[in-house]
Design a protein around this motif. Structure first.
Motif, PDB file in Angstrom:
ATOM      1  N   PRO A 293       0.834  -1.209   0.000  1.00  0.00           N
ATOM      2  CA  PRO A 293       0.000   0.000   0.000  1.00  0.00           C
ATOM      3  C   PRO A 293       0.870   1.262   0.000  1.00  0.00           C
ATOM      4  O   PRO A 293       0.500   2.275  -0.600  1.00  0.00           O
ATOM      5  CB  PRO A 293      -0.788  -0.108   1.308  1.00  0.00           C
ATOM      6  N   ARG A 294       2.014   1.159   0.634  1.00  0.00           N
ATOM      7  CA  ARG A 294       2.895   2.323   0.683  1.00  0.00           C
ATOM      8  C   ARG A 294       3.418   2.688  -0.710  1.00  0.00           C
ATOM      9  O   ARG A 294       3.437   3.855  -1.093  1.00  0.00           O
ATOM     10  CB  ARG A 294       4.046   1.984   1.630  1.00  0.00           C
ATOM     11  N   SER A 295       3.815   1.672  -1.494  1.00  0.00           N
ATOM     12  CA  SER A 295       4.255   1.975  -2.862  1.00  0.00           C
ATOM     13  C   SER A 295       3.093   2.489  -3.694  1.00  0.00           C
ATOM     14  O   SER A 295       3.260   3.357  -4.561  1.00  0.00           O
ATOM     15  CB  SER A 295       4.813   0.741  -3.570  1.00  0.00           C
ATOM     16  N   MET A 296       1.896   1.924  -3.444  1.00  0.00           N
ATOM     17  CA  MET A 296       0.738   2.392  -4.216  1.00  0.00           C
ATOM     18  C   MET A 296       0.534   3.891  -4.003  1.00  0.00           C
ATOM     19  O   MET A 296       0.272   4.634  -4.946  1.00  0.00           O
ATOM     20  CB  MET A 296      -0.525   1.649  -3.787  1.00  0.00           C
TER      21      MET A 296
ATOM     22  N   ARG B  24      -1.872   4.689   7.602  1.00  0.00           N
ATOM     23  CA  ARG B  24      -2.784   3.749   6.940  1.00  0.00           C
ATOM     24  C   ARG B  24      -2.781   4.071   5.448  1.00  0.00           C
ATOM     25  O   ARG B  24      -3.693   4.737   4.928  1.00  0.00           O
ATOM     26  CB  ARG B  24      -4.189   3.883   7.518  1.00  0.00           C
ATOM     27  N   PHE B  25      -1.782   3.599   4.771  1.00  0.00           N
ATOM     28  CA  PHE B  25      -1.598   3.930   3.356  1.00  0.00           C
ATOM     29  C   PHE B  25      -2.846   3.568   2.556  1.00  0.00           C
ATOM     30  O   PHE B  25      -3.512   2.594   2.861  1.00  0.00           O
ATOM     31  CB  PHE B  25      -0.373   3.194   2.809  1.00  0.00           C
ATOM     32  N   THR B  26      -3.131   4.357   1.581  1.00  0.00           N
ATOM     33  CA  THR B  26      -4.307   4.308   0.690  1.00  0.00           C
ATOM     34  C   THR B  26      -5.610   4.766   1.365  1.00  0.00           C
ATOM     35  O   THR B  26      -6.604   4.998   0.683  1.00  0.00           O
ATOM     36  CB  THR B  26      -4.579   2.921   0.031  1.00  0.00           C
ATOM     37  N   GLN B  27      -5.624   4.871   2.686  1.00  0.00           N
ATOM     38  CA  GLN B  27      -6.833   5.312   3.401  1.00  0.00           C
ATOM     39  C   GLN B  27      -6.398   6.103   4.615  1.00  0.00           C
ATOM     40  O   GLN B  27      -6.925   5.911   5.709  1.00  0.00           O
ATOM     41  CB  GLN B  27      -7.619   4.080   3.902  1.00  0.00           C
ATOM     42  N   ALA B  28      -5.414   6.947   4.472  1.00  0.00           N
ATOM     43  CA  ALA B  28      -4.806   7.568   5.648  1.00  0.00           C
ATOM     44  C   ALA B  28      -5.775   8.509   6.345  1.00  0.00           C
ATOM     45  O   ALA B  28      -6.617   9.149   5.716  1.00  0.00           O
ATOM     46  CB  ALA B  28      -3.547   8.311   5.233  1.00  0.00           C
TER      47      ALA B  28
ATOM     48  N   GLY C 287      -4.721  17.893  -4.156  1.00  0.00           N
ATOM     49  CA  GLY C 287      -5.628  17.257  -3.203  1.00  0.00           C
ATOM     50  C   GLY C 287      -5.172  15.822  -2.976  1.00  0.00           C
ATOM     51  O   GLY C 287      -4.146  15.392  -3.526  1.00  0.00           O
ATOM     52  N   TYR C 288      -5.927  15.082  -2.158  1.00  0.00           N
ATOM     53  CA  TYR C 288      -5.798  13.617  -2.072  1.00  0.00           C
ATOM     54  C   TYR C 288      -4.532  13.127  -1.378  1.00  0.00           C
ATOM     55  O   TYR C 288      -4.527  12.053  -0.805  1.00  0.00           O
ATOM     56  CB  TYR C 288      -5.892  13.072  -3.503  1.00  0.00           C
ATOM     57  N   ILE C 289      -3.460  13.929  -1.399  1.00  0.00           N
ATOM     58  CA  ILE C 289      -2.192  13.409  -0.884  1.00  0.00           C
ATOM     59  C   ILE C 289      -1.806  14.079   0.434  1.00  0.00           C
ATOM     60  O   ILE C 289      -2.221  15.179   0.756  1.00  0.00           O
ATOM     61  CB  ILE C 289      -1.036  13.591  -1.902  1.00  0.00           C
ATOM     62  N   GLY C 290      -1.011  13.356   1.200  1.00  0.00           N
ATOM     63  CA  GLY C 290      -0.500  13.869   2.464  1.00  0.00           C
ATOM     64  C   GLY C 290       0.773  13.121   2.789  1.00  0.00           C
ATOM     65  O   GLY C 290       1.359  12.458   1.918  1.00  0.00           O
ATOM     66  N   ALA C 291       1.202  13.232   4.021  1.00  0.00           N
ATOM     67  CA  ALA C 291       2.378  12.466   4.445  1.00  0.00           C
ATOM     68  C   ALA C 291       2.316  12.245   5.939  1.00  0.00           C
ATOM     69  O   ALA C 291       1.643  12.984   6.672  1.00  0.00           O
ATOM     70  CB  ALA C 291       3.661  13.213   4.068  1.00  0.00           C
ATOM     71  N   THR C 292       3.016  11.226   6.379  1.00  0.00           N
ATOM     72  CA  THR C 292       3.112  10.968   7.815  1.00  0.00           C
ATOM     73  C   THR C 292       4.110  11.959   8.414  1.00  0.00           C
ATOM     74  O   THR C 292       4.812  12.670   7.688  1.00  0.00           O
ATOM     75  CB  THR C 292       3.632   9.548   8.084  1.00  0.00           C
ATOM     76  N   LEU C 293       4.189  11.964   9.723  1.00  0.00           N
ATOM     77  CA  LEU C 293       5.160  12.846  10.385  1.00  0.00           C
ATOM     78  C   LEU C 293       6.582  12.495   9.960  1.00  0.00           C
ATOM     79  O   LEU C 293       7.479  13.326  10.024  1.00  0.00           O
ATOM     80  CB  LEU C 293       5.027  12.731  11.910  1.00  0.00           C
ATOM     81  N   GLU C 294       6.766  11.252   9.528  1.00  0.00           N
ATOM     82  CA  GLU C 294       8.101  10.831   9.068  1.00  0.00           C
ATOM     83  C   GLU C 294       8.286  11.058   7.562  1.00  0.00           C
ATOM     84  O   GLU C 294       9.197  10.484   6.951  1.00  0.00           O
ATOM     85  CB  GLU C 294       8.331   9.344   9.376  1.00  0.00           C
ATOM     86  N   ASP C 295       7.382  11.846   6.960  1.00  0.00           N
ATOM     87  CA  ASP C 295       7.492  12.188   5.540  1.00  0.00           C
ATOM     88  C   ASP C 295       7.257  11.033   4.571  1.00  0.00           C
ATOM     89  O   ASP C 295       7.765  11.049   3.449  1.00  0.00           O
ATOM     90  CB  ASP C 295       8.867  12.817   5.225  1.00  0.00           C
TER      91      ASP C 295
ATOM     92  N   THR D 194       1.351   9.599   1.687  1.00  0.00           N
ATOM     93  CA  THR D 194       0.114   8.828   1.874  1.00  0.00           C
ATOM     94  C   THR D 194      -0.983   9.418   0.980  1.00  0.00           C
ATOM     95  O   THR D 194      -0.806  10.500   0.411  1.00  0.00           O
ATOM     96  CB  THR D 194      -0.374   8.938   3.339  1.00  0.00           C
ATOM     97  N   THR D 195      -2.096   8.699   0.876  1.00  0.00           N
ATOM     98  CA  THR D 195      -3.280   9.290   0.227  1.00  0.00           C
ATOM     99  C   THR D 195      -4.489   9.113   1.143  1.00  0.00           C
ATOM    100  O   THR D 195      -4.513   8.228   1.990  1.00  0.00           O
ATOM    101  CB  THR D 195      -3.601   8.656  -1.136  1.00  0.00           C
ATOM    102  N   LEU D 196      -5.474   9.983   0.927  1.00  0.00           N
ATOM    103  CA  LEU D 196      -6.645  10.030   1.813  1.00  0.00           C
ATOM    104  C   LEU D 196      -7.766   9.115   1.341  1.00  0.00           C
ATOM    105  O   LEU D 196      -8.857   9.155   1.889  1.00  0.00           O
ATOM    106  CB  LEU D 196      -7.177  11.461   1.875  1.00  0.00           C
ATOM    107  N   GLY D 197      -7.519   8.308   0.321  1.00  0.00           N
ATOM    108  CA  GLY D 197      -8.583   7.459  -0.232  1.00  0.00           C
ATOM    109  C   GLY D 197      -9.080   8.062  -1.527  1.00  0.00           C
ATOM    110  O   GLY D 197      -9.018   9.274  -1.723  1.00  0.00           O
ATOM    111  N   ARG D 198      -9.613   7.191  -2.411  1.00  0.00           N
ATOM    112  CA  ARG D 198     -10.037   7.655  -3.729  1.00  0.00           C
ATOM    113  C   ARG D 198     -11.049   8.793  -3.602  1.00  0.00           C
ATOM    114  O   ARG D 198     -11.890   8.792  -2.708  1.00  0.00           O
ATOM    115  CB  ARG D 198     -10.626   6.492  -4.543  1.00  0.00           C
TER     116      ARG D 198
END
Ligand code: ASP
Ligand code: MG
Length: 455
Positions: free
Chosen positions: A113-116, A156-160, A188-196, A199-203
């Motif tokens: 999921p992380r690579s996705m 929570r990759f793909t559904q962060a 839109g749609y993208i973000g990152a964890t505190l460790e950079d 991630t994405t917020l879901g479709r």
């Protein structure tokens, strides 16, 4: 400050992006923060690329990358003006990186999921850059901000899930001040964890991003630019000639979104609701149409019903158990099964010994039914449609149910539910009856319109 979100179709081509620059330019004095989706169908294609690569189909995957590269270079560079050479380099760098990743994935043959998310994020990273370049080349100062530096999520990759406190802080510290220098553009749609980690917020997550950023900066308004004139009194795919709804409440909009009205998903605007920020639905092809304004306190409406929404092709499961009589825990067992199969339930109605629930069609229905049969009798009906009347006034207006069922007296009704929210009345008919029913209902409830609310 305002947030202006443009969906995939509103940035899908050179013409679309040019329209965007005109729309944004006209509202420049309002300090816009532009949030964009990936161009056209890019996200689908990126995810397909990842899957092809992981399945070992390296050449197919690389062909998809080539297509995406060419698409972004053609449509994107066309709007970049004098800075096209810089943008060209950025676009190529992203796809070169993707080429390498595809080769790696096709060797290891698996996809986390992380690579996705890393791959899917390319769509918004590029579309936002392209739009920022386009604005500048149209003479509108613009600041590009990498959304991954602002929207903080869990892993929570793909559904962060968004860390609102941290994200709002960053919006105040970085996004709001940047609007002084020019139109801010973010993916839109993208973000990152505190460790950079990306991630994405879901479709479909860009609307959510827009709402988060709007809440974070305390925007006065969030505009969702899409390809429809706003919310209508009837689903245009079922009935032509519906009227535009000028103002609607958040609660009503949420009910509409559940069943078919693909305009906006209610969960996505939750941050806007919490901060009482109005959300506007607008058409980027017809920017002069006022659209639909969703607010917590819309003006009173003389019509009992605001809209008729519907969802075709659903399935209902009728679950019957005499053992349910006086027993507790029955519904829990039923729902546990749907939960385990990760099947969302749209509508339910219960009696003492049975429960009917509607779901989207699934090829796992037989497995689900087999589990339910361990403690109940089950019958499954397919090819049905939900019709849902939505309006805050439904609860105050006597006789609505009578009018509804009189209108559709020759349709067989399989299930009825008056929503717990009291602002909807829903029922299920055969797909074959859908058009006839919606036409009759629309005529019944919208022959006379409150001009303050409908166009
Ligand atoms: N590009 C993403 C998707 O297609 C997010 C969005 O469009 O809202 O799901
Ligand atoms: Mg979208």
């Amino acid at each position: 400050m305002i947030v202006m979100k443009f969906g995939g179709t509103s940035v899908e081509s050179r013409e679309a992006i040019e329209r965007l620059t005109l729309i944004v330019g006209r509202q420049r004095h309002r300090q816009p923060i532009v949030v964009v989706s990936a161009m056209g169908k890019t996200t689908n294609k990126l995810l397909k690329t990842a899957q092809e690569a992981a399945a070992g189909r390296r050449d197919q995957a690389l062909t998809l990358v080539d297509e995406l590269r060419a698409y972004h270079l053609i449509e994107g560079l066309a709007v970049a003006g004098a800075a096209a050479a810089d943008l060209d380099r950025y676009i190529r760098a992203h796809f070169d990186w993707l080429d390498e990743l595809v080769k790696g994935l096709s060797i290891v043959g698996e996809l986390s999921p992380r690579s996705m998310d890393a791959i899917a994020s390319i769509g918004e990273r590029l579309s936002s850059l392209i739009v920022s370049f386009a604005l500048r080349s149209a003479g509108i100062p613009s600041v590009h901000i990498d959304a991954r530096k602002i929207v903080v999520t869990d892993d929570r990759f793909t559904q962060a899930q968004c860390d609102f406190a941290e994200t709002y802080l960053r919006c105040q510290q970085s996004v709001a001040p940047a609007t002084e220098a020019g139109v801010v553009v973010m993916g839109g749609y993208i973000g990152a964890t505190l460790e950079d980690q990306t991630t994405t917020l879901g479709r479909g997550g860009s609307d959510f991003s827009a709402a988060i950023v709007g809440a974070g900066v305390g925007a006065e308004e969030i505009q969702i630019w899409t390809d429809v004139d706003g919310m209508l009194t009837a689903d245009p795919r079922i009935l032509a000639g519906g009227h535009r709804i000028k103002t609607i409440s958040f609660a009503e909009a949420a009910e509409l979104a559940y069943f078919g009205a693909k305009v906006l998903h209610p969960a996505t605007v939750l941050p806007a609701i919490e901060h009482d920020i109005p959300v506007l639905i607008l058409n980027s092809r017809r920017p002069d149409v006022e659209g639909t304004r969703i607010t917590s306190q819309p003006p009173p409406c003389l019509n009992a019903v605001k809209s008729i929404s519907c969802k075709r092709g659903i399935t209902i499961a009728n679950i019957h158990s005499t053992r349910m009589l006086m027993a507790h825990g029955f519904l829990r067992r039923v729902f546990e099964i749907f939960d385990r199969f990760e099947i969302p339930v749209d509508m339910i109605s219960t009696s003492e010994v049975s429960v009917s629930l509607s779901i989207d069609p699934t090829d796992r229905i037989e497995e689900i039914a087999a589990e339910l049969r361990q403690f109940a009798q089950v019958s499954v009906e397919e090819n049905l449609s939900i019709i849902c009347l939505v309006g805050e006034n439904i609860r105050h207006t006597p006789g609505i149910a009578g009018r509804v069922f009189e209108c559709i007296r020759d349709c067989n009704i399989r299930m009825i539910s008056q929503g717990a929210s009291l602002l909807n009345l829903g029922f299920v008919v055969a797909d074959a009856d859908l058009n006839r029913a919606v036409t009759a209902l629309h005529k019944e409830f919208f022959s006379v319109l409150d001009p303050a609310v409908f166009d």
